[in-house]
Motif scaffolding. Structure first.
Motif, PDB file in Angstrom:
ATOM      1  N   SER A 189       6.702   1.445  -0.627  1.00  0.00           N
ATOM      2  CA  SER A 189       5.744   0.766  -1.518  1.00  0.00           C
ATOM      3  C   SER A 189       6.414  -0.176  -2.505  1.00  0.00           C
ATOM      4  O   SER A 189       5.758  -1.092  -3.021  1.00  0.00           O
ATOM      5  N   LEU A 192       6.155  -3.925  -1.725  1.00  0.00           N
ATOM      6  CA  LEU A 192       4.744  -4.315  -1.650  1.00  0.00           C
ATOM      7  C   LEU A 192       4.101  -4.303  -3.039  1.00  0.00           C
ATOM      8  O   LEU A 192       3.323  -5.200  -3.382  1.00  0.00           O
ATOM      9  N   ILE A 195       5.420  -7.402  -4.982  1.00  0.00           N
ATOM     10  CA  ILE A 195       4.875  -8.654  -4.442  1.00  0.00           C
ATOM     11  C   ILE A 195       3.413  -8.796  -4.851  1.00  0.00           C
ATOM     12  O   ILE A 195       2.977  -9.846  -5.338  1.00  0.00           O
ATOM     13  N   MET A 196       2.657  -7.715  -4.677  1.00  0.00           N
ATOM     14  CA  MET A 196       1.252  -7.723  -5.075  1.00  0.00           C
ATOM     15  C   MET A 196       1.126  -7.993  -6.572  1.00  0.00           C
ATOM     16  O   MET A 196       0.300  -8.808  -7.006  1.00  0.00           O
ATOM     17  N   THR A 370      -5.390  -2.506   4.870  1.00  0.00           N
ATOM     18  CA  THR A 370      -5.817  -3.164   3.634  1.00  0.00           C
ATOM     19  C   THR A 370      -7.331  -3.067   3.481  1.00  0.00           C
ATOM     20  O   THR A 370      -7.845  -2.789   2.395  1.00  0.00           O
ATOM     21  N   LEU A 410       0.610   0.436   2.033  1.00  0.00           N
ATOM     22  CA  LEU A 410      -0.322  -0.694   1.974  1.00  0.00           C
ATOM     23  C   LEU A 410      -1.745  -0.212   1.710  1.00  0.00           C
ATOM     24  O   LEU A 410      -2.469  -0.791   0.879  1.00  0.00           O
ATOM     25  N   SER A 414      -3.920  -1.109  -1.705  1.00  0.00           N
ATOM     26  CA  SER A 414      -5.230  -1.745  -1.591  1.00  0.00           C
ATOM     27  C   SER A 414      -6.310  -0.909  -2.269  1.00  0.00           C
ATOM     28  O   SER A 414      -7.135  -1.429  -3.030  1.00  0.00           O
ATOM     29  N   GLY A 453      -3.664 -11.760  -3.969  1.00  0.00           N
ATOM     30  CA  GLY A 453      -2.552 -10.819  -3.922  1.00  0.00           C
ATOM     31  C   GLY A 453      -2.591  -9.927  -2.695  1.00  0.00           C
ATOM     32  O   GLY A 453      -1.562  -9.693  -2.040  1.00  0.00           O
ATOM     33  N   THR A 457       0.229  -9.799   0.221  1.00  0.00           N
ATOM     34  CA  THR A 457       0.892  -8.505   0.429  1.00  0.00           C
ATOM     35  C   THR A 457       0.696  -8.005   1.854  1.00  0.00           C
ATOM     36  O   THR A 457       1.626  -7.448   2.460  1.00  0.00           O
ATOM     37  N   THR A 458      -0.489  -8.208   2.413  1.00  0.00           N
ATOM     38  CA  THR A 458      -0.754  -7.790   3.796  1.00  0.00           C
ATOM     39  C   THR A 458       0.121  -8.562   4.775  1.00  0.00           C
ATOM     40  O   THR A 458       0.673  -7.984   5.729  1.00  0.00           O
ATOM     41  N   ALA A 461       3.587  -7.233   4.561  1.00  0.00           N
ATOM     42  CA  ALA A 461       3.672  -5.907   5.200  1.00  0.00           C
ATOM     43  C   ALA A 461       3.818  -6.011   6.714  1.00  0.00           C
ATOM     44  O   ALA A 461       4.494  -5.183   7.342  1.00  0.00           O
TER      45      ALA A 461
END
Length: 465
Positions: A189, A192, A195-196, A370, A410, A414, A453, A457-458, A461
């Motif tokens: 995580s 991710l 980045i998110m 997501t 992920l 989400s 975001g 992020t997806t 991933a």
């Protein structure tokens, strides 16, 4: 490998679909989860009494699995009440007031402080600790109250809660549902989460500055009429010197905990126990010092308030977690040895079967997790559905052949960004209330940055699976 799907597998899938459907309709899923547990147990055992007992056993199993998490959050909230009641939180935050000289510094200072405090205190107590003290300062620096609420939401309920690296409540739930070690989910995580967080907070700040420049957003000084730079709550409990001492001691003790986690390689339950034990000691020390002769009784009162908060937050989570624990090792412990001999757990069996029918790609898996995470967040909890995200991540990872930890992380990110207090209006009420803004307007402001975001992020991933 050929997997024979039984009625148990199909019932499990049916109830997953029902749970998602009820979440989309913003209806409670507790009864659906209980019905699913009962029906699975009835089909597995053929015994009515055993099936009824399995409902209680599943709740007992879920509470046992989640108890350390519930405890640490309850204790931390209890400790935060002592900090607020004694005014120590004001002193802890006061040095940062000097940094808040313009709207830009106000947004990023409040956001980063909220993130750091939320890692150790959780966002809901952090909103109270931070908001009341720094809101007037930020408004005088030119940042609208809506901007303050956005910063607290995005950094606290978004970045800090979706990663939950210190208290580890979120990764505990998703890791258990996915059948993974908690540290694997945390490690997956980290990129991710940041980045998110980076994409969302920078995007939100851009829109905020743009609308301030256009005059769409303006500072409302009337918010200051009910606020002051000093907390009015029982500041006579401690002298200024005592407040300063505890304001230095509390961060030092938690910093020592983080150092101990790194040096001694403490993770999961061990890390949680260290944070929880430290919080109890801080609670006792501050309460006995501030309330003196009434300290014994007041300690119990703070703990009661903390436990009330903890079980209120996790009350909706327990039935859902109880159902999803049936998908893995929990089945045997809750119901018994009733799965086919060749079975590796309901979720793993479904994953293998899915892979043989529809070859899934990394992209399909990432987009699905997501989406599922976002749907489960619609109830406004953020936590109630992340067991589902972990369960589906395990299913998809089995089908793809890899990426279980990344997919689990992920789905967790989400779910919490949507439901943990960033997008769903009724989850935004604490931040909105302390900043005196409309929660629906706050949700609307957060919407576009969070969607951007999640998309970025997806995509990232997909390359990490």
């Amino acid at each position: 490998m050929i997997v024979e799907l039984t009625a148990l597998h199909w019932i499990y899938v049916t109830f997953i679909v029902l749970i998602i459907g009820f979440m989309i309709m913003r209806r409670d899923t507790t009864i659906i989860c209980i019905a699913g547990i009962f029906l699975i147990a009835l089909v597995a055992t053929g015994s009515l009494s055993h099936s009824v007992s399995s409902i209680f056993n599943s709740f007992s199993y879920a509470i046992t699995e989640l108890l350390s998490t519930i405890l640490v959050i309850s204790i931390i909230v209890a400790m935060s009440h002592t900090l607020t009641a004694t005014g120590i939180n004001d002193v802890m935050i006061s040095p940062f007031r000097k940094l808040i000289r313009n709207p830009t510094l106000a947004y990023w200072t409040i956001g980063i402080l909220m993130m750091v405090i939320s890692w150790f205190f959780w966002p809901s107590p952090a909103v109270a600790l931070l908001g009341a003290v720094l809101l007037p300062v930020a408004i005088r620096a030119g940042l609208p109250a809506l901007g303050v609420a956005m910063a607290m939401n995005l950094f606290g309920h978004g970045i800090a809660l979706s990663g939950d690296f210190v208290i580890q409540a979120a990764p505990k739930l998703t890791a258990d549902a996915a059948g993974l070690p908690i540290q694997d989910v945390i490690n997956a995580s980290i990129p991710l989460v940041f980045i998110m967080g980076l994409v969302t907070t920078v995007t939100a700040f851009y829109f905020l500055k743009r609308d301030m420049k256009r005059g769409v957003l303006q500072v409302n000084s009337s918010v200051l009429s009910d606020s002051s730079d000093e907390s009015p709550q029982q500041n006579n409990l401690l002298s200024l010197g005592q407040k300063r001492f505890f304001a230095i001691l509390v961060p030092l003790l938690f910093a020592a905990d983080v150092a101990a986690m790194t040096i001694l390689d403490l993770t999961g339950g061990d890390a949680t126990a260290l944070i929880g034990g430290t919080s109890i000691l801080i609670l006792l020390l501050i309460t006995l010092t501030s309330h003196k002769n009434k300290g014994l009784e007041q300690t119990t009162q703070y703990l009661i308030e903390g436990f009330q908060f903890g079980f209120k937050v996790f009350g909706p989570v327990i039935p859902i977690a109880a159902f999803f624990y049936l998908g893995d090792s929990g089945f045997t412990k809750i119901i018994g040895e009733y799965l086919p001999k060749a079975s590796h757990g309901i979720v793993n069996d479904l994953g293998v079967a899915l892979a043989s029918i529809v070859p899934l790609s990394k992209a399909v898996g990432a987009v699905t997790l997501t989406t599922v995470g976002a749907i489960t967040g619609l109830d406004g909890s953020g936590f109630s559905g992340i067991s589902l995200a972990g369960s589906i991540a395990a299913l998809f990872a089995t089908a793809i052949g890899k990426g279980a930890a990344t997919l689990t992380a992920l789905g967790q990110i989400s779910a919490i960004w949507v439901g943990g207090g960033v997008l769903v209006p009724w989850a935004l009420i604490p931040a909105a209330a302390i900043c005196k803004v409309d929660p629906f307007e706050l949700a609307r402001r957060n919407l576009v940055p969070v969607i951007i975001g999640l998309v970025v992020t997806t995509i990232v991933a997909m390359f990490l699976i």
